[in-house]
Enzyme design. Sequence first.
Site, PDB file in Angstrom:
ATOM      1  N   CYS A 168       3.532   0.182  -8.270  1.00  0.00           N
ATOM      2  CA  CYS A 168       3.987  -1.191  -8.098  1.00  0.00           C
ATOM      3  C   CYS A 168       4.607  -1.715  -9.395  1.00  0.00           C
ATOM      4  O   CYS A 168       3.958  -1.689 -10.434  1.00  0.00           O
ATOM      5  CB  CYS A 168       2.794  -2.061  -7.705  1.00  0.00           C
ATOM      6  SG  CYS A 168       3.274  -3.552  -6.866  1.00  0.00           S
ATOM      7  N   CYS A 174       0.866  -1.174   0.000  1.00  0.00           N
ATOM      8  CA  CYS A 174       0.000   0.000   0.000  1.00  0.00           C
ATOM      9  C   CYS A 174       0.905   1.227   0.000  1.00  0.00           C
ATOM     10  O   CYS A 174       2.125   1.096  -0.045  1.00  0.00           O
ATOM     11  CB  CYS A 174      -1.004  -0.009   1.155  1.00  0.00           C
ATOM     12  SG  CYS A 174      -0.330   0.128   2.809  1.00  0.00           S
ATOM     13  N   CYS A 226      -2.055   1.425  -4.236  1.00  0.00           N
ATOM     14  CA  CYS A 226      -0.788   2.075  -4.597  1.00  0.00           C
ATOM     15  C   CYS A 226      -0.726   2.374  -6.087  1.00  0.00           C
ATOM     16  O   CYS A 226       0.222   2.957  -6.576  1.00  0.00           O
ATOM     17  CB  CYS A 226       0.428   1.268  -4.150  1.00  0.00           C
ATOM     18  SG  CYS A 226       0.690  -0.273  -5.034  1.00  0.00           S
TER      19      CYS A 226
END
Length: 134
Positions: A90, A12, A86
Amino acid sequence: MTPGIPSVLFVCVHNAGRSQMAAGFLRHVAGDRIEVRSAGSMPAEAINPVAVEAMRELGIDITAETPKVLTTEAVQDSDVVITMGCGDACPFFPGKRYEDWVLDDPAGQGLEAVRPIRDDIRRRIESLTAELLA
């Protein structure tokens, strides 16, 4: 990475609430049968104290954890990557299983608001664990 043991990375933004609760639940439920990591794209200074308290209510202690920065290596070393808001931060690697769990952010919320988030995470972890250990 431990051969034969599935590994899961929870990501996150701050690695202070959702991902820490998910990692705490998975460690609690799976023990050493699943390798658990968590990280954040912009880690906070410390874990959200309300997330710590919400987990403590269920007998799970996450006070020893600290927010960690998301690394390419952490993603490469994981079989399953679960993101929690996120977005594009990522890194993506072919052959990895990615899931995006849409969960409210517990940051700035009181215990009453964090409990349903925690319980949603617990349900998802129980399902994931059953699937990975089947």
